[in-house]
Design a protein around this motif. Structure first.
Motif, short mmCIF file in Angstrom:
data_model
loop_
_atom_site.label_atom_id
_atom_site.label_comp_id
_atom_site.label_asym_id
_atom_site.label_seq_id
_atom_site.Cartn_x
_atom_site.Cartn_y
_atom_site.Cartn_z
N SER A 69 -2.54 -18.22 12.64
CA SER A 69 -1.60 -17.50 11.67
C SER A 69 -0.06 -17.99 11.67
CB SER A 69 -1.88 -16.25 11.28
OG SER A 69 -1.23 -15.21 12.38
N GLY A 70 0.47 -18.19 12.93
CA GLY A 70 1.61 -18.41 13.08
C GLY A 70 2.44 -19.05 12.05
N SER A 71 2.19 -20.34 11.78
CA SER A 71 2.97 -21.33 11.13
C SER A 71 2.71 -20.89 9.48
CB SER A 71 2.62 -22.61 11.14
OG SER A 71 1.10 -22.78 10.98
N GLU A 72 1.50 -20.45 9.09
CA GLU A 72 1.36 -19.92 7.81
C GLU A 72 2.30 -18.54 7.62
OE1 GLU A 72 -0.95 -20.75 9.54
OE2 GLU A 72 -2.38 -22.02 8.74
N GLU A 73 2.60 -17.90 8.41
CA GLU A 73 3.30 -16.59 8.25
C GLU A 73 4.87 -17.03 8.17
OE1 GLU A 73 2.28 -14.42 11.84
OE2 GLU A 73 0.63 -13.56 10.65
N ALA A 74 5.31 -18.15 9.04
CA ALA A 74 6.65 -18.68 9.21
C ALA A 74 6.93 -19.24 7.79
CB ALA A 74 6.67 -19.70 10.14
N LEU A 75 6.07 -19.95 6.88
CA LEU A 75 6.16 -20.41 5.70
C LEU A 75 6.88 -19.32 4.76
CD1 LEU A 75 5.64 -22.79 3.77
CD2 LEU A 75 3.36 -21.72 3.31
#
Length: 223
Positions: free
Chosen positions: A43-49
């Protein structure tokens, strides 16, 4: 070892292929054919979005955010955590089955985020919503495909084309931010954002903390 099992499947609009919901123990996966689009463990990059643009909007009163793509709710939950109580969030999801999965078998992943009073869930094409909005949003967060080189729908190309980017520019308030997720860099797209009137920053992030696949977030500020 627990095998994967298919919980449901649906056809993507516009002959975009079959979208499948898979489960293995407490892990979920959404697949397009044999290609995994998202996994509940990553989920890391989707959260960074969400967290990257929301950090820059901290001084705004009553921020209004549009999220394109519900997915597994990672971007939505990150935005809810970062935004104040007076924020408004619209989540546009094209595929009705994805909404059903969020309220059904994937409810343990979503928890109660769809019941957040700041959040409105809108079923439809986010491009249409952007196209009929003018200076309405402080941020637009887009994770509707694999990036500018889309996998799921040819119509998604319109969002990443110059006309689509200019529509997003028009839909943002002054100084608003267009945040876009991609599985890979695209230098041509970075230039296209600049030509559409944005100040562009390209940020590399990971799918899972400091590990996992490298993804790209574009932060494009309306000039």
């Amino acid at each position: 070892m627990n095998p994967w099992r298919q919980l449901d499947a649906t056809q993507m609009p516009g002959n975009g292929g079959e979208l499948r919901l898979m489960q293995r123990a407490s892990e979920f996966s959404i697949m397009l054919g044999t290609t995994e689009l998202m996994n509940s463990r990553l989920s890391g990059s989707e959260e960074a979005l969400a967290t990257l643009p929301c950090e820059r909007l901290k001084q705004r009163r009553h921020p209004h955010i549009l999220i394109g793509g519900l997915g597994m709710g990672f971007t939505l939950r990150a935005a809810q955590a970062a935004l104040p109580p007076d924020a408004g969030i619209i989540v546009a999801e094209l595929v009705p089955a994805v909404i059903d999965w969020a309220r059904g078998p994937m409810q343990p992943v979503f928890a109660d985020c769809l019941d957040d009073p700041r959040t409105e869930l809108w079923q439809g094409d986010v491009g249409r919503l952007i196209g009929k909005s003018a200076a309405m949003f402080d941020a637009i967060l887009l994770d509707v495909d694999n990036g500018p080189e889309g996998l799921t729908r040819r119509a998604n190309d319109d969002i990443y084309a110059t006309a689509g980017l200019r529509a997003a520019h028009k839909a943002l308030r002054p100084g608003g931010i267009l945040s876009l997720w991609s599985s890979a860099p695209d230098h041509t797209f970075t230039k296209r954002l600049g030509n559409a009137g944005f100040k562009v920053e390209e940020i590399k992030t990971r799918a899972n903390g400091k590990r996992g696949a490298r993804h790209v977030i574009w932060l494009a500020e309306k000039l």
